[in-house]
Design a protein around this motif. Structure first.
Motif, PDB file in Angstrom:
ATOM      1  N   GLU A  32     105.597 151.679  79.169  1.00  0.00           N
ATOM      2  CA  GLU A  32     104.802 152.524  80.401  1.00  0.00           C
ATOM      3  C   GLU A  32     104.289 151.508  81.487  1.00  0.00           C
ATOM      4  OE1 GLU A  32     105.120 155.897  80.109  1.00  0.00           O
ATOM      5  OE2 GLU A  32     106.557 155.037  78.736  1.00  0.00           O
ATOM      6  N   TRP A  33     103.685 150.428  81.339  1.00  0.00           N
ATOM      7  CA  TRP A  33     103.337 149.371  82.338  1.00  0.00           C
ATOM      8  C   TRP A  33     104.437 148.838  83.075  1.00  0.00           C
ATOM      9  CZ3 TRP A  33      99.679 147.634  78.142  1.00  0.00           C
ATOM     10  CH2 TRP A  33      98.327 148.159  78.329  1.00  0.00           C
ATOM     11  N   GLU A  43      94.524 142.336  84.920  1.00  0.00           N
ATOM     12  CA  GLU A  43      95.377 141.133  85.518  1.00  0.00           C
ATOM     13  C   GLU A  43      96.740 140.906  84.742  1.00  0.00           C
ATOM     14  OE1 GLU A  43      95.260 139.768  88.662  1.00  0.00           O
ATOM     15  OE2 GLU A  43      93.349 141.038  88.872  1.00  0.00           O
ATOM     16  N   LEU A  44      96.589 140.991  83.533  1.00  0.00           N
ATOM     17  CA  LEU A  44      97.739 140.655  82.684  1.00  0.00           C
ATOM     18  C   LEU A  44      98.859 141.934  82.662  1.00  0.00           C
ATOM     19  CD1 LEU A  44      99.062 139.067  80.452  1.00  0.00           C
ATOM     20  CD2 LEU A  44      97.509 140.415  78.538  1.00  0.00           C
ATOM     21  N   THR A  45      98.226 143.083  82.758  1.00  0.00           N
ATOM     22  CA  THR A  45      99.036 144.220  82.803  1.00  0.00           C
ATOM     23  C   THR A  45      99.905 144.232  84.257  1.00  0.00           C
ATOM     24  OG1 THR A  45      97.256 145.798  83.382  1.00  0.00           O
ATOM     25  CG2 THR A  45      98.120 145.672  80.821  1.00  0.00           C
ATOM     26  N   ALA A  49     103.711 143.951  84.791  1.00  0.00           N
ATOM     27  CA  ALA A  49     104.594 145.117  85.568  1.00  0.00           C
ATOM     28  C   ALA A  49     105.188 144.310  86.897  1.00  0.00           C
ATOM     29  CB  ALA A  49     103.628 145.793  85.862  1.00  0.00           C
ATOM     30  N   GLU A  50     104.668 143.576  87.437  1.00  0.00           N
ATOM     31  CA  GLU A  50     105.409 142.746  88.501  1.00  0.00           C
ATOM     32  C   GLU A  50     106.462 141.846  88.198  1.00  0.00           C
ATOM     33  OE1 GLU A  50     105.152 143.093  92.017  1.00  0.00           O
ATOM     34  OE2 GLU A  50     104.015 144.684  91.504  1.00  0.00           O
ATOM     35  N   LEU A  56     114.366 145.487  85.474  1.00  0.00           N
ATOM     36  CA  LEU A  56     114.292 146.883  84.612  1.00  0.00           C
ATOM     37  C   LEU A  56     115.767 147.349  84.518  1.00  0.00           C
ATOM     38  CD1 LEU A  56     111.036 148.567  86.107  1.00  0.00           C
ATOM     39  CD2 LEU A  56     111.560 147.571  83.805  1.00  0.00           C
ATOM     40  N   HIS A  57     116.495 146.988  85.483  1.00  0.00           N
ATOM     41  CA  HIS A  57     117.792 147.771  85.555  1.00  0.00           C
ATOM     42  C   HIS A  57     118.842 146.765  84.067  1.00  0.00           C
ATOM     43  CE1 HIS A  57     118.458 143.621  87.434  1.00  0.00           C
ATOM     44  NE2 HIS A  57     119.816 143.741  87.210  1.00  0.00           N
TER      45      HIS A  57
END
Length: 86
Positions: A32-33, A43-45, A49-50, A56-57
């Protein structure tokens, strides 16, 4: 932290090959993140995510039930506990 660590390491391993992978996980936040479905407050999440955005592909997330005998998940839990010294 170990969930993020293993996910990031998995992505790093496929980068030279540009291959797709399926990441099986028992904690829904992991997907989800990364997918932007949950707000990143820490900061970790945010960093996780970044990091995941451009990859993601290549990644498909698959939620599995935790502590139910799923072989790969049980092994991941065991390795995570060892890494934490538990």
């Amino acid at each position: 932290i170990t969930l993020f660590y293993f996910t990031v390491c998995s992505v790093y391993r496929i980068l030279p090959y540009d291959e797709k992978i399926v990441i099986c996980h028992d904690y829904i936040g992991l997907s989800e993140w990364a997918l932007g479905n949950w707000k990143t407050n820490k900061e970790l999440t945010k960093a996780y995510a970044e990091f995941m955005k451009p990859y993601l592909h290549l990644v498909t997330f698959k939620k599995v039930a935790g502590h139910t005998g799923v072989l790969g998940n049980e092994l991941a839990d065991k390795l995570a506990k060892q890494a934490l010294g538990l």
